[in-house]
Design an enzyme around this catalytic site. Sequence first.
Site, short mmCIF file in Angstrom:
data_model
loop_
_atom_site.label_atom_id
_atom_site.label_comp_id
_atom_site.label_asym_id
_atom_site.label_seq_id
_atom_site.Cartn_x
_atom_site.Cartn_y
_atom_site.Cartn_z
N CYS A 123 0.46 -7.45 11.75
CA CYS A 123 0.66 -7.57 13.20
C CYS A 123 -0.09 -8.75 13.79
CB CYS A 123 0.28 -6.27 13.89
SG CYS A 123 1.40 -4.92 13.52
N ASN B 149 6.51 -8.25 2.28
CA ASN B 149 5.06 -8.11 2.12
C ASN B 149 4.54 -9.01 1.00
OD1 ASN B 149 2.50 -6.91 2.82
ND2 ASN B 149 2.63 -5.64 0.98
N ASP C 202 -9.41 -10.07 8.42
CA ASP C 202 -8.90 -8.72 8.18
C ASP C 202 -9.91 -7.61 8.43
OD1 ASP C 202 -6.50 -7.26 7.33
OD2 ASP C 202 -7.65 -6.66 5.58
N SER D 195 -1.60 -3.59 10.17
CA SER D 195 -1.17 -4.46 9.08
C SER D 195 0.08 -5.24 9.47
CB SER D 195 -0.87 -3.60 7.85
OG SER D 195 -2.01 -2.85 7.52
N LYS E 40 -3.22 -10.59 12.61
CA LYS E 40 -4.66 -10.91 12.53
C LYS E 40 -4.90 -12.29 11.90
CE LYS E 40 -5.75 -7.15 10.36
NZ LYS E 40 -4.38 -6.62 10.44
N THR E 41 -4.29 -12.53 10.73
CA THR E 41 -4.51 -13.81 10.06
C THR E 41 -4.08 -14.95 10.97
OG1 THR E 41 -4.20 -12.76 7.92
CG2 THR E 41 -4.00 -15.15 7.98
N ASN E 42 -2.95 -14.76 11.63
CA ASN E 42 -2.44 -15.81 12.51
C ASN E 42 -3.38 -16.09 13.68
OD1 ASN E 42 0.56 -16.90 12.05
ND2 ASN E 42 0.29 -14.91 11.07
N GLY F 224 -2.33 -5.25 -4.10
CA GLY F 224 -3.09 -5.36 -2.85
C GLY F 224 -4.12 -4.27 -2.64
N GLY F 225 -4.06 -3.68 -1.48
CA GLY F 225 -5.05 -2.69 -1.07
C GLY F 225 -5.12 -1.46 -1.98
N ASN G 35 -0.92 -17.82 22.21
CA ASN G 35 -1.84 -16.70 22.49
C ASN G 35 -3.18 -17.21 23.02
OD1 ASN G 35 0.13 -14.87 21.67
ND2 ASN G 35 -0.58 -14.86 19.54
N ARG H 42 0.84 -1.20 0.00
CA ARG H 42 0.00 0.00 0.00
C ARG H 42 0.88 1.25 0.00
NH1 ARG H 42 -2.10 0.95 4.32
NH2 ARG H 42 -1.40 -0.81 5.55
P1 GTP Z 1 -2.42 -7.79 7.25
O1 GTP Z 1 -2.86 -8.83 6.29
O2 GTP Z 1 -1.33 -6.91 6.69
O3 GTP Z 1 -3.52 -6.98 7.81
O4 GTP Z 1 -1.61 -8.56 8.43
P2 GTP Z 1 -2.13 -9.42 9.69
O5 GTP Z 1 -2.48 -8.54 10.81
O6 GTP Z 1 -3.13 -10.42 9.25
O7 GTP Z 1 -0.77 -10.16 10.12
P3 GTP Z 1 -0.35 -11.71 10.00
O8 GTP Z 1 -1.18 -12.60 10.84
O9 GTP Z 1 -0.27 -12.04 8.56
O10 GTP Z 1 1.10 -11.67 10.62
C1 GTP Z 1 2.12 -10.85 10.10
C2 GTP Z 1 3.47 -11.33 10.58
O11 GTP Z 1 3.50 -11.33 12.01
C3 GTP Z 1 3.81 -12.74 10.13
O12 GTP Z 1 5.14 -12.79 9.70
C4 GTP Z 1 3.63 -13.56 11.36
O13 GTP Z 1 4.48 -14.68 11.40
C5 GTP Z 1 3.93 -12.59 12.50
N1 GTP Z 1 3.12 -12.92 13.71
C6 GTP Z 1 1.80 -13.17 13.77
N2 GTP Z 1 1.40 -13.50 15.02
C7 GTP Z 1 2.52 -13.45 15.79
C8 GTP Z 1 2.75 -13.69 17.18
O14 GTP Z 1 1.86 -14.02 17.97
N3 GTP Z 1 4.05 -13.51 17.61
C9 GTP Z 1 5.05 -13.15 16.76
N4 GTP Z 1 6.28 -13.02 17.25
N5 GTP Z 1 4.86 -12.94 15.43
C10 GTP Z 1 3.61 -13.07 14.96
C1 SPV Z 2 -3.04 -4.48 5.15
O1 SPV Z 2 -2.08 -3.78 4.78
O2 SPV Z 2 -3.63 -4.28 6.24
C2 SPV Z 2 -3.49 -5.61 4.33
C3 SPV Z 2 -2.88 -5.78 3.01
O3 SPV Z 2 -4.38 -6.34 4.73
S1 SPV Z 2 -3.58 -4.76 1.83
O4 SPV Z 2 -4.69 -5.46 1.19
O5 SPV Z 2 -2.56 -4.46 0.83
O6 SPV Z 2 -4.09 -3.55 2.44
MN MN Z 3 -5.00 -5.80 6.86
#
Ligand code: GTP
Ligand code: SPV
Ligand code: MN
Length: 623
Positions: free
Chosen positions: A274, A402, A297, A272, A276-278, A222-223, A534, A78
Amino acid sequence: MSCCCKALEKITNPELKAWVKEFAEHTTPEHIVVCDGSQEEFDRLAEGEVARGSWVKLDPVKRPGCYLVRSHESDVARVEKRTYICCKDKNNAGPTNNWMDPTEMRKIMWDLYAGCMKGRTLYVIPFSMGPIGSPLSKLGVELTDSPYVVCNMRIMTRMGDAALDLINKGAEYIKCYHSVGAPLEPGQKDVAWPCAPMEKKYITQFTDPGEEAIWSFGSGYGGNALLGKKCFALRIASVLARKEGWMAEHMLILKLTNPEGKSYYVTAAFPSACGKTNLAMMLPTLPGWKVETCGDDIAWMHVGKDGALHAINPENGFFGVAPGTSKISNPNALHACEKNTIFTNVVLTDDGDVWWEDMGVPAPAHGIDWKGNDCYASKDNPKKMVASPDGTGEPIKAAHPNSRFTAPAVQCPVIAKEWEDPEGVPVSAILFGGRRPSTIPLVNMAKDWAHGVYMGSAAGSEVTAAVISDQIGQVRRDPMAMLPFCGYNMADYFGHWLEMGKKIAADKLPKIFFVNWFRKDADGHFMWPGFGDNSRVLKWACEAIEGKAKTKDTPIGIMPTDDAIDLTGCETTPETLHELLTVDIEGWKKEVAGVKESWEKFGDRIPAELRAKLDEITAALNK
Ligand code: GTP
Ligand code: SPV
Ligand code: MN
């Protein structure tokens, strides 16, 4: 361009037809295609990109229906600097958004759009954010010249005939204009990833009532380009939500079931990249606990007939961060992208598969990195790749930080059965968080809704690679993880949160928590194992919802006592946990001062109720 009447015959809504014609006449594409959303259409577009040497089809046995795409090196995330909120009154965009007068912006962008689709195809993408026909869903039409956008939108939204049917019947929709901004002269060979230079990129949201629309130019990533996501489901939706009395949030939605079989729905707003997906598809390390995914998301939340806050996921797929996704950290995400997935900017292996850093498997002996260059397993570190064929030298980031997978939500093994429930799921906890190497404890519960709103408003996080920025790694204020996504004045947005709290039935108000998985020790290592562990924090949150948690009152909120977090089978020592649960009074005084300072730019628009919370916390810290 040949006459577009035949191409547009599926469009019977005259207003939509006139708009497409007008844009086509202005952008002068060679062809027009109204997308039906079928698998055949996806395959045809994807194979077309393979045939012209842009995409790579992955091994049909290892990754059936999957493709690898490499973006231009300048177009990898983005672009917040080029993102605008355009409304007549600058104060309505507020000090945290880039603003331009709508008339001025329309002129700039209309000029950019002139002839911009020359030599390309204009795709008409009708789509629904939210299940087709749900009263909570909203429709859009994206006009784009990017097959990559079409294929990604098919995964990320409910795209095609069903959405068009509703629009043909007169349903309202948001107009989304998009071009990669790279016209082709006759005979000019296309590049693998067309896009425009940074100074010509614009990601614009028009937000005045009745004028809501998205104009995007110059980026395919992406976004910036999948306009249903951040532009529509957050920036435009947040504006509509305020007007209509609901909430559009940058939040995952998960279903958590305890060993007794009781389920809780939890949403969480983290910035972003941080986590969420995990968290949304986490495999709990605590025995007997189960997490299922409703969304990863975005959450749209309405007060239901029962007085509870109900959340729906407006999306249809995951646009997930690849690096760090492993069998250990997020096996469910890995399963979700086993097939029918588009991978962008990851490593291509010699056997037609993909690889990225921290995938949990050794680096392949040889691969092609995200820039299209050869890369090799590092001799010193089997988890990394280097540029030198002999395996020596500094490790490179062979997958872009990214880099992403675009995978259908239904392919997630733990997708919750109610994820498409048109009524949404009733939320009993809301988490805020961010990447904070110091000060912020593992978990802290708000004393009441207004305190929770304060906590969200005070959120900060390190900037990640999800945005092109020279601030990556620096902590910035990111209220409710919405800094780049709130379509109006952030101070008014805080006010809207407070208002929503008054609409929800008092006995059904979600409890609000602030979490931080990212505290670091003196050596720079994460102090908390995160991921599946977590679940230990979620367990405490559930106990708190039931009023059964062991808690201590602190100046900053209600926190677990040292023995309240279940560490059975966890590598974390009681000493480390103690540190993670200690209020660093001096650090917090600075924190609160920082929040206060960040409010100055809003003048008196910050709600008094929120100021009172800040004063209360400041006083408690100074006691
Ligand atoms: P967007 O799609 O950008 O909105 O990201 P998101 O918030 O879904 O983040 P995502 O879950 O994809 O995690 C982003 C990065 O953070 C990855 O490399 C993960 O491995 C790392 N991560 C996620 N959860 C944890 C956690 O609990 N601890 C640590 N140390 N890293 C984490
Ligand atoms: C974010 O940046 O929070 C994402 C990826 O989820 S994007 O779709 O590029 O905004
Ligand atoms: Mn996001």
